[in-house]
Design an enzyme around this catalytic site. Sequence first.
Site: not given
Ligand code: S3P
Length: 450
Positions: A27, A95, A123, A334, A411
């Site tokens: 962010r 992701g 994903r 997580d 993890r």
């Molecule tokens: C994250 C949100 C979570 C988490 C990921 C990081 C983030 O995922 O599992 O490791 O930084 O916003 P989801 O938004 O899919 O729940």
Amino acid sequence: MKPYDILPSSRFKGRIILPGDKSIAHRAVIVSSISSGRTVIDNFPVNNDCKVSISAFHKLGFKIKRTKSDKIIVFGKGLNGLTRPKGCLFIEESGTTFRLLLGILAAQKFETKLTAGKVLSQRPMLRVIAPLRKMGAKITAKLSSPRNHEPANSRTRELTIEEYPPIVIKGGNLKGITYKMPVASAQVKSAILLAGLYAHGQTEIIEPVKTRDHTERMLQLFRAKIKHKGNAIVLKGRQGLVSPGVVYIPGDISSAAFFMVAAAIVPGSSILIKKVSLNPTRLGIIKVLKRMGMNIRLTNRELKVYEPRGDILVKSSSLKGVRILRREVPSLIDEVPILMVAASYAKGRTVFEGVGELRVKETDRIRSMSENLKKMGADIRVVRAGKSENIIIQGVGQLKGASLKSFGDHRTAMSAVIAGLAASGKSSIDDVSCINKSLPEFLSILKSII
Ligand code: S3P
């Protein structure tokens, strides 16, 4: 890659400082790029995922400099400072970068193609694409995926149409929406909020359960106006952002979790973890470990900063099984893999309610963790619970060494290392290079406290 061998460890003692929180760091890069002014980001975690965020913003026309220390400097260009990248943006396996970036690209007049690595390409993206389409973005993606048809858990997997990377996105002229999120996901919420910054009118997001609020906090630090009404977040569109100059990233509590559990299950241990993020939406791990009977103390708390932080002192304890409620899951999503290790070492039964989302993380973590822990002698059952799944672990007190797999998931790999260090007998893990995704320093930090 050579298998990584683990011998039982006697005890952990010492003091550690962890690199900055991965979620907050993404962010910080994104929001400082689209703000006006220069931002120094301090305690930036140099892991594979965060490097991907930096390189994506480079390709979108931003200057980001890495200093010799753990700081980076981002030269913000304002909301409309993005330029069309040359070629497609390859987001590797990050992701969070992928989904948050979609929110920003949804508002750009140029077309961008986002591609991903092998695992991220499997994903689900529909959860983020659907609201962005409602806001006015034009998005095409790959439909369905081999993972949907995998027989691994065909009884519990619903065969719905999904959308996956690669994705082509073109936007501009977004309008604000009111969106009731079907899945509790901070990544989806963040993408909508970032798109909402560019939209006409206001954007309102209603979460089924509160998820991590790092985007809201980061935007507020950069002077955006955001209102909270219960589980709803309201953001006015077309707001400019202004850099605060310096942003400090507190240590990653998701990384701290591995050391906390290591201290809990290896007798005689005591670890002090300095300057960790104590964001209330991420404290599930601490609450659950305390309920399990763990000796944890929070000290030096700094609560009046954009992201609360403090030191965590953990000492070995005998753990008991607990019930982890569905509504708590987003606050520790997580940390479920390492909590599964703690539950195996505990006395009694631990139930993880509604953790089906683990199936769509870097790997199917219900499968990867169950397979490894069962090899070590754990007693684990997975049962269907409505649209989700529950994991039930009957603690066995002590695990035995085994030949384990990382499944390419950071993890799962770190959980296997900790389980192995507390086990009786030697363990080995097929490949630990995936740990670089979030915490390349993991093994060296562990060695420093053995
Ligand atoms: C994250 C949100 C979570 C988490 C990921 C990081 C983030 O995922 O599992 O490791 O930084 O916003 P989801 O938004 O899919 O729940």
